[in-house]
Design an enzyme around this catalytic site. Structure first.
Site, short mmCIF file in Angstrom:
data_model
loop_
_atom_site.label_atom_id
_atom_site.label_comp_id
_atom_site.label_asym_id
_atom_site.label_seq_id
_atom_site.Cartn_x
_atom_site.Cartn_y
_atom_site.Cartn_z
N GLY A 153 9.60 10.64 40.99
CA GLY A 153 9.82 10.65 42.44
C GLY A 153 8.48 10.75 43.15
O GLY A 153 7.43 10.47 42.57
N ARG A 154 8.53 11.17 44.40
CA ARG A 154 7.29 11.27 45.18
C ARG A 154 6.27 12.19 44.52
O ARG A 154 5.08 11.85 44.44
CB ARG A 154 7.61 11.80 46.58
CG ARG A 154 8.32 10.81 47.47
CD ARG A 154 8.84 11.52 48.71
NE ARG A 154 9.90 12.42 48.33
CZ ARG A 154 11.16 12.32 48.73
NH1 ARG A 154 11.51 11.37 49.56
NH2 ARG A 154 12.08 13.17 48.33
N ILE A 155 6.72 13.34 44.07
CA ILE A 155 5.75 14.32 43.53
C ILE A 155 5.19 13.83 42.19
O ILE A 155 3.97 13.88 41.97
CB ILE A 155 6.39 15.72 43.39
CG1 ILE A 155 6.84 16.22 44.78
CG2 ILE A 155 5.40 16.70 42.78
CD1 ILE A 155 7.63 17.52 44.76
N THR A 233 6.28 22.59 37.78
CA THR A 233 6.28 22.95 39.21
C THR A 233 7.57 22.45 39.85
O THR A 233 7.65 22.32 41.07
CB THR A 233 5.07 22.35 39.96
OG1 THR A 233 5.05 20.93 39.77
CG2 THR A 233 3.76 22.93 39.48
N ARG A 235 11.70 22.92 38.77
CA ARG A 235 12.67 24.01 38.82
C ARG A 235 12.73 24.67 37.45
O ARG A 235 12.74 23.99 36.42
CB ARG A 235 14.06 23.49 39.21
CG ARG A 235 14.23 23.20 40.71
CD ARG A 235 14.23 24.48 41.55
NE ARG A 235 14.45 24.21 42.96
CZ ARG A 235 13.48 24.01 43.85
NH1 ARG A 235 12.21 24.04 43.48
NH2 ARG A 235 13.78 23.80 45.12
N GLU A 264 14.46 33.04 38.07
CA GLU A 264 13.61 33.45 39.16
C GLU A 264 14.28 34.48 40.07
O GLU A 264 15.45 34.27 40.41
CB GLU A 264 13.30 32.18 39.97
CG GLU A 264 11.96 32.15 40.58
CD GLU A 264 11.63 30.74 41.06
OE1 GLU A 264 11.54 29.80 40.25
OE2 GLU A 264 11.47 30.60 42.27
N HIS A 282 6.02 30.64 42.30
CA HIS A 282 6.65 29.54 43.06
C HIS A 282 5.88 29.23 44.34
O HIS A 282 6.42 29.34 45.45
CB HIS A 282 8.13 29.84 43.36
CG HIS A 282 8.95 28.60 43.59
ND1 HIS A 282 10.28 28.50 43.26
CD2 HIS A 282 8.61 27.38 44.10
CE1 HIS A 282 10.73 27.29 43.59
NE2 HIS A 282 9.73 26.59 44.11
C1 GLV Z 1 10.12 24.14 46.60
O1 GLV Z 1 10.31 24.41 45.43
C2 GLV Z 1 10.92 23.20 47.32
O2 GLV Z 1 11.93 22.71 46.80
O3 GLV Z 1 10.56 22.92 48.48
C1 GLV Z 2 10.08 15.20 46.20
O1 GLV Z 2 9.44 15.11 47.22
C2 GLV Z 2 10.25 14.17 45.16
O2 GLV Z 2 11.09 13.30 45.34
O3 GLV Z 2 9.51 14.18 44.14
#
Ligand code: GLV
Ligand code: GLV
Length: 322
Positions: A153-155, A233, A235, A264, A282
């Site tokens: 995804g984006r990240i 980073t 979940r 968590e 987190h």
């Molecule tokens: C952080 O973990 C988020 O989902 O924004």
């Molecule tokens: C979140 O922003 C994702 O889609 O990775």
């Protein structure tokens, strides 16, 4: 004037945009209990909540007037979205603004564990540094190694993009192919087994859902190289944390860096005893800039719903199809 319940104080930039409304803010350092959330939601039109707040049907039913659940996070696994949709309640999140910030933290963790920065810092503070030594605090190179991204995804893409500066080979595994990450990051699509077997650094960037629960467990950890590192980073529940503790202790992999935890805020106690894991509370999106932008986004979503239009970051647009 609408009535808003916030389960915690968010940055001022967001609050300022909602001033004309009646705001009831839960002021505590720890997340409110479920009972406190239900109490707070009663009679409200808007719920602004955090990823630490489980929002289920019972919470929603505490206020028949509830129109929107605005999560101050990109992940929405804390919310029963289906229940919200059934009740005509919009659910929104904060995608995009935190992408680069989480990618930065992912790299901070990767470098920290690879070069033993946290251990080195403790070593200095303990007064143990007696002079340069050939075998002191040896870690692993990052440059020209193989980075395996799980979840494109984006990240995941932003993390992959940063690997270019280190001349790394990038592999990715995702539910579907992403030509953009292949083109812009020269990433190669592989199956999970190949990614685990070939990567020196494995980094998780999937959302949490029924498909990603314990995505990394004993079997997967045993496929990784003994010299490899795992970074999370995304979940906590995506990793079987007890299996990871064993992997780190018994040397199936060399190290790990975690910003999120299976239970968590609790951490599997064995992890706290180990030097080859870096732990963070987190803080993926925790930059001044990004947390302010997230607050503005939350406020924009709330304002849209109160004006009767679909909010920009609606994750259940079906609510608006009538
Ligand atoms: C952080 O973990 C988020 O989902 O924004
Ligand atoms: C979140 O922003 C994702 O889609 O990775």
């Amino acid at each position: 004037m609408a009535r808003i319940f916030l389960t915690r104080r968010i940055p001022e930039e967001g609050l300022a945009m909602l001033r004309e409304h009646e705001m009831d803010i839960y002021e505590g350092d720890a997340p409110p209990t479920k009972e406190e959330i239900i109490e707070g939601v009663r009679g409200k039109d808007v719920l602004i909540c955090l990823l630490t707040d489980p929002i289920d049907a019972e919470v929603m039913d505490a206020s028949p007037r509830l129109k929107i659940i605005a999560n101050y996070a990109v992940g929405i696994d804390n919310i029963d979205v289906k229940a919200a949709t059934e009740r005509g309640i919009s659910v929104t999140n904060t995608p995009g603004v935190l992408t680069e910030t989480v990618a930065d933290l992912t790299w901070a963790l990767l470098m920290s564990v690879a070069r033993r920065i946290v251990e080195s810092d403790a070593f200095m503070r303990d007064g143990k540094f007696k002079g340069w030594a050939p075998l002191l605090m040896l870690g692993s190179d990052v440059h020209r190694k193989t980075l395996g991204i799980i979840g494109a995804g984006r990240i995941g893409r932003a993390v992959a993009a940063r690997a270019r500066g280190f001349d790394m080979k990038v592999l990715y595994y995702s539910r579907s192919r992403n030509e953009e990450i292949e083109r812009s990051c020269n990433a190669r699509f592989v199956d999970l087994q190949t990614l685990l077997e070939e990567s020196d650094y494995v980094s998780l960037h999937t959302p949490f859902n029924e498909h990603t629960y314990h995505l990394i467990g004993e079997k997967e950890l045993r496929l990784m190289k003994p010299s490899a590192y795992l970074i999370n980073t995304a979940r906590g529940k995506c990793i079987d944390e007890r299996a990871l503790a064993r992997a780190l202790k018994e040397g199936w992999i060399r190290g790990a860096a975690l910003d999120v935890f299976e239970h968590e805020p609790a951490v599997t106690p064995e992890l706290l005893e180990l030097d080859n894991v870096v732990l963070a509370p987190h803080i993926g999106s925790a930059s001044y800039e990004t947390r302010s932008k997230m607050a503005v986004m939350v406020a924009e979503n709330v304002r849209a719903v109160l004006q009767g239009v679909m909010p920009p970051n609606c994750v259940n647009p079906d609510v608006w199809k009538k």
